[in-house]
Design a protein around this motif. Structure first.
Motif, mmCIF file in Angstrom:
data_model
loop_
_atom_site.group_PDB
_atom_site.id
_atom_site.type_symbol
_atom_site.label_atom_id
_atom_site.label_comp_id
_atom_site.label_asym_id
_atom_site.label_seq_id
_atom_site.Cartn_x
_atom_site.Cartn_y
_atom_site.Cartn_z
ATOM 1 N N MET A 113 -37.077 -16.196 -36.023
ATOM 2 C CA MET A 113 -35.946 -15.368 -34.424
ATOM 3 C C MET A 113 -37.096 -16.064 -32.737
ATOM 4 O O MET A 113 -38.238 -15.829 -33.371
ATOM 5 C CB MET A 113 -35.723 -14.070 -34.711
ATOM 6 C CG MET A 113 -35.581 -13.448 -33.387
ATOM 7 S SD MET A 113 -35.307 -11.172 -33.651
ATOM 8 C CE MET A 113 -34.144 -11.735 -34.766
ATOM 9 N N ALA A 114 -36.445 -16.196 -31.773
ATOM 10 C CA ALA A 114 -37.208 -16.508 -30.495
ATOM 11 C C ALA A 114 -38.064 -14.919 -30.819
ATOM 12 O O ALA A 114 -37.497 -13.922 -30.358
ATOM 13 C CB ALA A 114 -36.701 -17.514 -29.850
ATOM 14 N N LYS A 115 -39.844 -15.427 -30.129
ATOM 15 C CA LYS A 115 -40.501 -13.715 -29.659
ATOM 16 C C LYS A 115 -39.495 -13.091 -27.717
ATOM 17 O O LYS A 115 -39.081 -14.455 -27.737
ATOM 18 C CB LYS A 115 -41.436 -14.413 -29.398
ATOM 19 C CG LYS A 115 -42.314 -14.432 -31.217
ATOM 20 C CD LYS A 115 -43.705 -14.131 -30.992
ATOM 21 C CE LYS A 115 -44.019 -14.684 -31.982
ATOM 22 N NZ LYS A 115 -45.552 -14.495 -32.199
ATOM 23 N N SER A 116 -39.386 -12.332 -27.591
ATOM 24 C CA SER A 116 -39.775 -11.851 -26.522
ATOM 25 C C SER A 116 -40.205 -10.394 -26.171
ATOM 26 O O SER A 116 -41.363 -10.601 -26.715
ATOM 27 C CB SER A 116 -38.071 -11.400 -26.389
ATOM 28 O OG SER A 116 -37.603 -10.549 -26.863
ATOM 29 N N ARG A 117 -40.287 -10.948 -24.904
ATOM 30 C CA ARG A 117 -40.950 -9.242 -23.686
ATOM 31 C C ARG A 117 -40.902 -7.771 -24.715
ATOM 32 O O ARG A 117 -41.883 -7.132 -24.256
ATOM 33 C CB ARG A 117 -41.223 -9.305 -22.437
ATOM 34 C CG ARG A 117 -39.876 -9.366 -21.573
ATOM 35 C CD ARG A 117 -40.013 -9.478 -20.563
ATOM 36 N NE ARG A 117 -38.476 -9.196 -19.655
ATOM 37 C CZ ARG A 117 -38.130 -8.516 -19.101
ATOM 38 N NH1 ARG A 117 -38.783 -7.432 -19.154
ATOM 39 N NH2 ARG A 117 -37.298 -7.914 -18.608
ATOM 40 N N PHE A 118 -39.823 -8.226 -25.287
ATOM 41 C CA PHE A 118 -40.004 -6.562 -25.664
ATOM 42 C C PHE A 118 -39.884 -6.480 -27.069
ATOM 43 O O PHE A 118 -39.712 -5.360 -28.169
ATOM 44 C CB PHE A 118 -38.107 -6.435 -25.740
ATOM 45 C CG PHE A 118 -37.309 -7.050 -24.040
ATOM 46 C CD1 PHE A 118 -37.416 -6.761 -23.395
ATOM 47 C CD2 PHE A 118 -36.050 -8.545 -24.440
ATOM 48 C CE1 PHE A 118 -36.739 -6.576 -21.803
ATOM 49 C CE2 PHE A 118 -35.993 -8.225 -23.080
ATOM 50 C CZ PHE A 118 -36.198 -7.873 -21.692
ATOM 51 N N GLU A 119 -40.303 -7.712 -27.629
ATOM 52 C CA GLU A 119 -40.801 -7.444 -28.779
ATOM 53 C C GLU A 119 -42.110 -6.370 -29.342
ATOM 54 O O GLU A 119 -41.557 -5.924 -30.437
ATOM 55 C CB GLU A 119 -41.038 -8.396 -29.601
ATOM 56 C CG GLU A 119 -40.995 -8.665 -30.871
ATOM 57 C CD GLU A 119 -41.362 -9.673 -31.278
ATOM 58 O OE1 GLU A 119 -41.897 -9.973 -32.808
ATOM 59 O OE2 GLU A 119 -41.724 -10.807 -30.775
ATOM 60 N N TYR A 120 -42.644 -5.729 -28.200
ATOM 61 C CA TYR A 120 -43.454 -4.543 -28.125
ATOM 62 C C TYR A 120 -43.097 -3.758 -29.113
ATOM 63 O O TYR A 120 -43.482 -2.332 -30.029
ATOM 64 C CB TYR A 120 -44.261 -4.517 -27.316
ATOM 65 C CG TYR A 120 -43.219 -3.395 -26.391
ATOM 66 C CD1 TYR A 120 -42.839 -1.866 -26.157
ATOM 67 C CD2 TYR A 120 -42.178 -3.604 -25.780
ATOM 68 C CE1 TYR A 120 -42.887 -1.394 -25.142
ATOM 69 C CE2 TYR A 120 -42.074 -3.142 -24.763
ATOM 70 C CZ TYR A 120 -41.608 -2.089 -24.460
ATOM 71 O OH TYR A 120 -41.343 -0.846 -24.232
ATOM 72 N N VAL A 121 -41.318 -3.242 -29.119
ATOM 73 C CA VAL A 121 -40.808 -1.857 -29.181
ATOM 74 C C VAL A 121 -41.063 -1.528 -30.626
ATOM 75 O O VAL A 121 -41.307 -0.708 -31.645
ATOM 76 C CB VAL A 121 -39.379 -1.492 -28.681
ATOM 77 C CG1 VAL A 121 -38.998 -2.146 -27.680
ATOM 78 C CG2 VAL A 121 -38.355 -3.133 -29.438
ATOM 79 N N ARG A 122 -41.204 -2.400 -31.667
ATOM 80 C CA ARG A 122 -41.470 -2.659 -33.600
ATOM 81 C C ARG A 122 -43.486 -2.487 -33.875
ATOM 82 O O ARG A 122 -42.712 -1.882 -34.425
ATOM 83 C CB ARG A 122 -41.798 -4.584 -33.666
ATOM 84 C CG ARG A 122 -40.336 -4.499 -33.841
ATOM 85 C CD ARG A 122 -40.774 -6.279 -34.180
ATOM 86 N NE ARG A 122 -40.724 -7.142 -35.929
ATOM 87 C CZ ARG A 122 -40.771 -7.304 -36.374
ATOM 88 N NH1 ARG A 122 -41.004 -8.644 -36.066
ATOM 89 N NH2 ARG A 122 -41.390 -7.256 -38.147
#
Length: 279
Positions: free
Chosen positions: A1-10
């Protein structure tokens, strides 16, 4: 899965990994089953078809999850023992309890509708719902006492319910409130006497499935397999090698899943004759 700037929510996610080298028991309980039993018109004090549906659902869990080696069920609950070295979902608590609760719920609905074609479960009436919890125990003696506790609970509840519903259904116009008041403060011997003197019921002759609940186990019936297991016992330092554990897993995969309705409380041989449960 491509990373995105929203991934911080993990980073907000938290996992509880259950302690290694302990025994995990997953207990599922029906939520709102008193109302469920009324809507679907369960027989009182025990509905054998409903009991068999839950037992069938529990068997599905054995088929789906090889790490389950033993289970005990009564009323609307079931407790599942996982093998000590279980690595399922890396022993993540939330993954385990959601897996068991979802499996038992879907299997219950399937087997109910299979065996009750004229009274199927529907969302308009009420759906079966089960919750689950995971508890870890430090040694197998505590595990045995846990299952003894659940069977003692089965006996206490069934004796009460058998007496209660005899008073309501066979008594002289007793309401449920009357029966509850009448039984308040009574002991086991009193309930046995009520059943026998008023209704000619010898509680000892009631079906074992009602008095003792249901045991499901991966059973090693062949003598040679049992001897092989016994040879896997820890050495002088109390450790079992990885090779021994791998061999044990292969043996257990050959085990037949069997169902019993017998004593877990005083019958120590039941446990001592099955050493693979504690490994």
């Amino acid at each position: 899965m491509a990373k995105s700037r929203f991934e911080y929510v993990r980073e907000f996610e938290r996992e509880n990994h259950l302690l290694q080298e302990t025994y995990i028991v997953i207990r599922i309980d029906g939520k709102g089953f008193h109302k469920f039993s009324q809507i679907y018109e369960f027989d009182k004090p025990n509905d054998i078809t409903a009991i068999e549906v839950l037992n069938s659902a529990a068997l599905e869990i054995f088929k789906q999850i090889p790490d389950v080696v033993f289970a005990y069920g009564q009323s609307d609950e079931y407790s599942f023992l996982l093998k000590k070295n279980c690595k399922l979902y890396e022993r993540r608590e939330m993954k385990l309890i959601t897996l068991f609760s979802s499996l038992i719920t879907s299997a219950y609905m399937y087997h109910w509708n299979l065996t009750h074609p004229t009274n199927p479960i529907s969302i308009e009436k009420k759906l079966p719902v089960f919750d689950a919890r995971a508890v870890i125990y430090p040694n197998f003696d505590v595990v045995k006492d846990y299952f003894r506790w659940r069977q003692a609970d089965c006996h206490i509840n069934n004796l009460y319910n058998t007496t209660f519903w005899a008073l309501v259904l066979k008594g002289e116009g007793m309401t449920t409130k009357d029966a509850e008041t009448y039984l308040n403060g009574t002991f086991s011997k009193d309930k046995n006497e009520i059943l026998f003197s008023k209704f000619g019921i010898n509680y000892n002759n009631e079906p074992e499935i009602y008095k003792k609940g249901t045991i499901i186990i991966r059973e090693l019936n062949e003598t040679i397999m049992k001897k092989d297991i016994q040879h896997q016992q820890p050495g002088e330092e109390g450790e079992v090698s990885n090779r021994q554990l791998q061999r044990l897993e292969k043996i257990v995969k050959k085990a037949e899943i069997k169902t019993y309705h017998q004593d877990l409380i005083t019958d120590e041989e039941f446990w001592s004759s099955r050493p693979w449960l504690s490994m």
